[in-house]
Enzyme design. Sequence first.
Site, PDB file in Angstrom:
ATOM      1  CG  ASP A 177       0.560   5.906   7.348  1.00  0.00           C
ATOM      2  OD1 ASP A 177       0.583   5.566   8.549  1.00  0.00           O
ATOM      3  OD2 ASP A 177      -0.487   6.009   6.691  1.00  0.00           O
ATOM      4  CB  CYS A 205       0.440   2.537   5.537  1.00  0.00           C
ATOM      5  SG  CYS A 205      -0.988   2.890   4.515  1.00  0.00           S
ATOM      6  CG  HIS A 217      -5.446   1.471   2.398  1.00  0.00           C
ATOM      7  ND1 HIS A 217      -5.327   2.321   1.326  1.00  0.00           N
ATOM      8  CD2 HIS A 217      -4.187   1.283   2.843  1.00  0.00           C
ATOM      9  CE1 HIS A 217      -4.057   2.640   1.144  1.00  0.00           C
ATOM     10  NE2 HIS A 217      -3.348   2.034   2.050  1.00  0.00           N
ATOM     11  N   PRO A 229      -5.010  -3.181  -2.397  1.00  0.00           N
ATOM     12  CG  PRO A 229      -4.642  -1.242  -1.129  1.00  0.00           C
ATOM     13  CD  PRO A 229      -4.087  -2.612  -1.398  1.00  0.00           C
ATOM     14  N   GLY A 230      -7.022  -1.446  -4.782  1.00  0.00           N
ATOM     15  CA  GLY A 230      -6.968  -0.642  -6.001  1.00  0.00           C
ATOM     16  C   GLY A 230      -7.219   0.801  -5.638  1.00  0.00           C
ATOM     17  CG  MET A 284     -12.800   6.083  -4.805  1.00  0.00           C
ATOM     18  SD  MET A 284     -13.026   7.767  -4.263  1.00  0.00           S
ATOM     19  CE  MET A 284     -12.358   8.647  -5.649  1.00  0.00           C
ATOM     20  CB  SER A 321      -9.112  -4.389  -3.997  1.00  0.00           C
ATOM     21  OG  SER A 321      -9.264  -3.012  -3.756  1.00  0.00           O
ATOM     22  CG  HIS A 360       1.791  -0.595  -1.768  1.00  0.00           C
ATOM     23  ND1 HIS A 360       2.342  -0.069  -2.916  1.00  0.00           N
ATOM     24  CD2 HIS A 360       1.382   0.475  -1.042  1.00  0.00           C
ATOM     25  CE1 HIS A 360       2.264   1.252  -2.866  1.00  0.00           C
ATOM     26  NE2 HIS A 360       1.688   1.611  -1.753  1.00  0.00           N
ATOM     27  N   GLY A 361      -0.324  -1.701  -4.293  1.00  0.00           N
ATOM     28  CA  GLY A 361      -1.490  -0.926  -4.726  1.00  0.00           C
ATOM     29  C   GLY A 361      -1.353  -0.569  -6.186  1.00  0.00           C
TER      30      GLY A 361
END
Lengths: 474, 137
Positions: free
Chosen positions: A95, A98, A234, A371-372, A374, A378, A397-398
Site C-alpha cells: 500500500d 498509505c 487514514h 492513528p490509534g 479503532m 490517536s 506509524h500506529g
Amino acid sequence: MSEIPVRRVSKNTYEIPRAGDMKVPGTVFTSEALLKAITRDKTLSQVRNVACLPGILKSSIVLSDAHQGYGFPIGGVAAFDMDTGVVSPGGVGYDINCGVRLLRTNLTNADIMERQREVVEALYRKIPSGVGRGSSLKLSRPELDKVLEGGAPYIVGKGFGTEADYLHMEEEGCMRGADAGKVSQRAKERGIGQLGTLGAGNHFLEVQVIGAIYDDEVAKVLQLSEDQIVIMIHCGSRGLGHQVASDYIKKMEQEYGIAHLPDRELIYAPVKSQLGQDYLAAMAAAMNFAFANRQVITHWTREEMQCLYPDITVETIYDVCHNIAKIEEHVIDGKQQTVCVHRKGATRSFGAGRAEIPATYREVGQPVLIPGSMGTASYLLIGTRESEELTFGSCAHGAGRMMSRKAALRSLRGEEVQQRLQSKSIEVRAGSWRSIAEEAPEAYKDIDEVIAVMHELNISRKVARLVPLAVVKG
Amino acid sequence: MKAYEFLDHTADVKFQAYGATLEEVFSNAALALTRLMYPDNVKVNDSLEMHIAGRDLESLLYNFLEEFLVLFDSRNFLLAGIEKIKIDRQEFKLVAEAVGDRAVDYEIHRGIKAVTYSDMFVRQDQDAWIAQVVLDV
C-alpha cells in the site's frame, strides 16, 4: 519463536549485534514489554534479514509499533547508500503512501455530541468505504495520468480543495519524479475507479476531539486547543499502488533472480539501476494517487460537514506518508550524505529547520500524525533533530497489530465491539461486522505505550492526544 | 482431505491449500481467496478464460491468485470457483476457466491488497500437494 540475540543498550533501545551476513546491526527502539510481543513472531529475524542487504547504512531499524511483515518488518526503517545500495518494493509495502491526513475545525466537543449519529451517518454515506464500493468520481485515462504525475495540486486544480491543503502535506502533495508511463495498464485499471475511496482493512475516517495538549507552544503554532474537533483520514493508494508493488517485484525477479534472497519478498534493484529508477518513478506516481485520494476525501468531508455545520472551517493541518522510499539528505558519522530511505509503516519526523517542512511549521518541526486502533486515541507529535540522528528522521506509524485477525474473530464479535465502543460514546459505522471485530482494540498494541517510547527517546514529542467520537471504518 | 485451512499471522492472512493434484491445489487456493472476501457461495453468472505464466510454481500461483484481485478491482468480478484448469509444469503456464458473478451484488467481507511471497511454498508431500500463501489485507 525468535532465536535472534537481542542486547539491551539502554532504556527503550535494544540491539541485534552484527553477525553472519549482516552488514550492519539491527536496532529496536521499543520498551521491554513491547519487545516481548515482537519476539513471538518473525519481526526480529526480518530486521536481521534487512541488515544483510547491500549498501544498508548504519542500522536496520524497527520502532515501538513493529510487527512481522512480509520480507521487511512493519514499523521499519532502512536507509541505503546511493552508489552501493538498493531500493526494494517490499521495503515500501504494497500500500504505497498509505498515510494520514489531519484536518482542523472550529467545532468543539459539544457540537459533535449533539449530532453524533447524524455526523457518522452522513460521512459514511458520502465517503465510499469498504470493499468494492467504487468512487462517484469518474476519471478518464488522461486525467488518471495527470493525477499520477500531479498529485494533490492537480486534483485541487480540478476543484477538489484549496491551495492551503496541499501546501500542508508531505512533499506538498506531489512527489517529484513520478512517471505515469512507468505504471502498468493493469495497475491503472485497478485504480481508475477508486480515487476518493477509503478502502478496507485498518483504514478509516474519524471525527476526534483533542483530549489533552502536552506542548502549548507547538499547539499554538498548529492552532489547536483542548476540546477542539479534528478529523483524521487514514488510507492509501488502493489497488493501483498494490499493483505497482507487485509488478516491480516481478520485474526485479526477472532481472536479478531470487537465489540470493533469504526471503523472496526482499527482492531489490540497485538504486541507480534502470529498474531501480523505474520503480522509484512508478512508486512516486502511486504516491501521488494516494495524495490525491486523501485530497478528494478531504474535499468531500469538508462539503458534508459544511452541510451539517454551515459556519464550520475545515483546514488541513498536515498529511504524512507511512509506506514510502525517498531520496533524502542525512548526516551519518558527521558527514552529510544522500541516501535512499525506506519507511515501511514508519512516519517521517523531521525536526525544526528542515527545508522539507512547510514554512508555517518550520520553526517547531514537522507534525507527525499517528492513528490509534479503532476506538482508542490517536496522537499528534512533532518531529525532532534527535530522530534525524537515531532513525533517519522516522517515528512509529500506529499501534501495530499484536493479535492475528483469526484470533480476533475467534474471541470477539463485531456487535459486542460496537456496543462496547458505544458505551464509550464512540459511534462506528462499518461496511461489515467482521471488519469491526478484526480491528478491535485488543488486536493491537497499547498506543499510549507505543507513543510514550517515541516521546521518551525524543524521536518525536507529544503535542496532542486525539480521542475518537465518530468512526467510519473501511 | 480439507480443501484449505487458515493459519495464524500477526497482521495478514495466511492459509494452506491442499489437493491430490497440482491443479486441485491451485483451485483450492483460489477458493480460499474468494472465501476470505465472501464467506458463502457465489452464484455463477459469468465465466472467464485465464492464461497465466510464471517462472516457477510459486510465481505461477502468485500470478494466478493476483489475477482475481485485478479482476475484482477492474471488472467487478467475484470468483465462485475454477471450472477447468490445466497446468504445464515444465513451462510454468496455466490455462483455466474461472466462474463467478458481479461483485457489486454481494456484501464483501474483506479487502485483499495483495498476494505476497512471504512464507510461500508449493510442494508435493507424499501423495498430496500443499501450497501456503500469505495475503496482505
